[in-house]
Design a protein around this motif. Structure first.
Motif, PDB file in Angstrom:
ATOM      1  N   UNK A  76      -2.225   6.918  24.299  1.00  0.00           N
ATOM      2  CA  UNK A  76      -1.982   8.261  24.830  1.00  0.00           C
ATOM      3  C   UNK A  76      -0.707   8.860  24.268  1.00  0.00           C
ATOM      4  N   UNK A  77       0.327   8.032  24.114  1.00  0.00           N
ATOM      5  CA  UNK A  77       1.587   8.509  23.542  1.00  0.00           C
ATOM      6  C   UNK A  77       1.380   8.975  22.097  1.00  0.00           C
ATOM      7  N   UNK A  78       0.637   8.216  21.327  1.00  0.00           N
ATOM      8  CA  UNK A  78       0.325   8.607  19.938  1.00  0.00           C
ATOM      9  C   UNK A  78      -0.415   9.934  19.906  1.00  0.00           C
ATOM     10  N   UNK A  79      -1.401  10.072  20.776  1.00  0.00           N
ATOM     11  CA  UNK A  79      -2.195  11.306  20.830  1.00  0.00           C
ATOM     12  C   UNK A  79      -1.324  12.498  21.205  1.00  0.00           C
ATOM     13  N   UNK A 127       9.263  13.934  25.925  1.00  0.00           N
ATOM     14  CA  UNK A 127       8.574  14.136  27.196  1.00  0.00           C
ATOM     15  C   UNK A 127       7.084  13.866  27.126  1.00  0.00           C
ATOM     16  N   UNK A 128       6.488  14.099  25.963  1.00  0.00           N
ATOM     17  CA  UNK A 128       5.044  13.950  25.845  1.00  0.00           C
ATOM     18  C   UNK A 128       4.632  12.478  25.831  1.00  0.00           C
ATOM     19  N   UNK A 129       5.562  11.598  25.470  1.00  0.00           N
ATOM     20  CA  UNK A 129       5.230  10.169  25.438  1.00  0.00           C
ATOM     21  C   UNK A 129       4.873   9.644  26.826  1.00  0.00           C
ATOM     22  N   UNK A 130       5.751   9.839  27.837  1.00  0.00           N
ATOM     23  CA  UNK A 130       5.330   9.391  29.173  1.00  0.00           C
ATOM     24  C   UNK A 130       4.270  10.285  29.789  1.00  0.00           C
ATOM     25  N   UNK A 131       4.319  11.600  29.487  1.00  0.00           N
ATOM     26  CA  UNK A 131       3.389  12.531  30.133  1.00  0.00           C
ATOM     27  C   UNK A 131       1.941  12.284  29.719  1.00  0.00           C
ATOM     28  N   UNK A 132       1.662  12.444  28.438  1.00  0.00           N
ATOM     29  CA  UNK A 132       0.286  12.247  27.962  1.00  0.00           C
ATOM     30  C   UNK A 132      -0.097  10.777  28.039  1.00  0.00           C
ATOM     31  N   UNK A 160       0.901   8.474  30.188  1.00  0.00           N
ATOM     32  CA  UNK A 160       0.564   8.124  31.566  1.00  0.00           C
ATOM     33  C   UNK A 160      -0.719   8.802  32.026  1.00  0.00           C
ATOM     34  N   UNK A 161      -0.942  10.033  31.572  1.00  0.00           N
ATOM     35  CA  UNK A 161      -2.194  10.716  31.935  1.00  0.00           C
ATOM     36  C   UNK A 161      -3.409   9.884  31.546  1.00  0.00           C
ATOM     37  N   UNK A 162      -3.458   9.499  30.277  1.00  0.00           N
ATOM     38  CA  UNK A 162      -4.590   8.714  29.792  1.00  0.00           C
ATOM     39  C   UNK A 162      -4.615   7.321  30.410  1.00  0.00           C
ATOM     40  N   UNK A 163      -3.449   6.676  30.478  1.00  0.00           N
ATOM     41  CA  UNK A 163      -3.397   5.305  30.988  1.00  0.00           C
ATOM     42  C   UNK A 163      -3.832   5.233  32.445  1.00  0.00           C
ATOM     43  N   UNK A 164      -3.310   6.142  33.282  1.00  0.00           N
ATOM     44  CA  UNK A 164      -3.658   6.126  34.703  1.00  0.00           C
ATOM     45  C   UNK A 164      -5.122   6.498  34.905  1.00  0.00           C
ATOM     46  N   UNK A 220       5.425  14.268  36.967  1.00  0.00           N
ATOM     47  CA  UNK A 220       6.635  13.967  37.731  1.00  0.00           C
ATOM     48  C   UNK A 220       7.667  13.255  36.861  1.00  0.00           C
ATOM     49  N   UNK A 221       7.198  12.351  36.019  1.00  0.00           N
ATOM     50  CA  UNK A 221       8.103  11.601  35.139  1.00  0.00           C
ATOM     51  C   UNK A 221       8.680  12.491  34.042  1.00  0.00           C
ATOM     52  N   UNK A 222       7.856  13.364  33.479  1.00  0.00           N
ATOM     53  CA  UNK A 222       8.256  14.113  32.286  1.00  0.00           C
ATOM     54  C   UNK A 222       8.802  15.504  32.572  1.00  0.00           C
TER      55      UNK A 222
END
Length: 354
Positions: free
Chosen positions: A151-154, A212-217, A219-223, A264-266
């Protein structure tokens, strides 16, 4: 009766025909394979683009209010909360004001979403292949941490590819009749910024965006994927149907949970990015000097973070969080579910869960 030589010649002829047929079949498959792959890629990109456009338009008023809250001058408060802010926009700008900048937003989010979903699929395949090679387990599956990496790569790829559109979208969203510059649209804004401020201006705030996109996207995909995977395998709460699939409502709930965690994280980095993009704009947040006159002094990501906290407090990093939370929860949920539904309609065999 046929002689033995005739039989041998017949067998040789049949064998030759069979071999030629097999070669022709392989050649045909070789020709079709690239076109089939291209069609599959196109369908995936279309599904991702539609998902982004639908989800963002559904929450466009909240998206605009979030940006206005993020960048407004703390000494000239116009928007004070979600309900009041939406009412103020309606009263002063009408219905169209609620969707100001949405066209630009969709012009950015459609390709961004298309690239993001497709990049996630490809990154997932690559990471899974590498993980299986390293572990020696051909049956290994993606773990939550690996999904986070994919997700972070994407997110990084999609953000970098469409960042100039995001930058001008922010300016068009906060633009009023008294703004220092009047942009007529996306391409006029891009050309004006490029001509007057230079190419680097199109990437103001890029670094906090990528961070910011690393944890945001991610975590979106991972969760989302991990929660779905757990519900299907454990069959918890009886949410899995007879086809071992989750219903639309359950998938929406998974998307909502993913969006809540990620944003919330990002969120603080999103505030910093917006403030860097709006430097020099009237009514945008700025540092106030001792004589009471407003003067922007942001020189970089760390400087923006430090001065925002010093002059406005730590809470300033979460300005607009409430409307953003109300926006993100349905937006992420709608995007994930729309993506999977559109791919079903288009007949794409693989979904991100697979």
């Amino acid at each position: 009766m046929a002689s033995r030589e005739d039989v041998k010649r017949s067998e040789a002829a049949v064998s030759t025909i069979v071999n030629l047929a097999e070669e022709a079949k392989l050649a045909s498959e070789g020709v079709k394979a690239p076109s089939h792959a291209l069609l599959s890629i196109s369908k995936s990109l279309v599904a991702g683009g539609i998902a982004g456009g639908v989800s963002r338009t559904a929450v466009a008023p909240l998206e605009r209010l979030k940006i206005l809250l993020q960048v407004q001058n703390p000494h000239s408060i116009k928007y004070n909360g979600t309900i009041q802010g939406l009412k103020y926009i309606w009263r002063t700008e009408g219905f169209r004001g609620l969707f100001k900048g949405n066209g630009t937003n969709c012009a950015r989010i459609v390709p961004n979403s298309a690239v993001k979903f497709f990049s996630y699929e490809e990154a997932s395949k690559g990471i899974l292949w590498f993980y299986r090679q390293q572990s020696g387990n051909e049956e290994a599956e993606l773990t939550p941490v690996l999904r986070l990496g994919a997700g972070a790569c994407a997110g990084i790829i999609a953000m970098s590819a469409t960042y100039p559109m995001d930058m001008v979208r922010g300016r068009l969203t906060v633009q009023t009749d008294k703004s220092p510059r009047q942009y007529r649209g996306i391409f006029h804004a891009l050309s004006t910024v490029l001509r007057e401020e230079g190419p680097r201006a199109l990437y103001k705030g890029w670094l906090p965006s990528v961070i910011g996109v690393i944890p945001y996207v991610g975590l979106n995909f991972a969760v989302y994927e991990s929660l779905k995977d757990w519900l299907i395998k454990s069959k918890a709460f009886g949410l899995v149907d007879e086809n071992n699939e989750l219903g639309v409502t359950t998938r929406l709930a998974c998307g909502a949970a993913a969006g809540t965690v990620g944003q919330t994280v990002a969120y603080p980095l999103d505030v910093i990015r917006r403030r860097m993009q709006m430097v020099g704009w009237k009514d945008a947040a700025s540092v106030v000097t001792g004589d009471g006159k407003s003067k922007v002094e942001y020189t970089g990501m760390v400087d923006t973070f430090r001065k925002t906290v010093r002059h406005e407090g730590f809470g300033a990093l979460y300005k607009g969080l409430v409307p953003n939370s109300v926006k993100v929860v349905p937006s992420i949920a709608i995007a994930f579910v729309t993506y999977e539904l559109v791919k079903d309609v288009l007949g794409v065999e693989m979904r991100i869960s697979d």
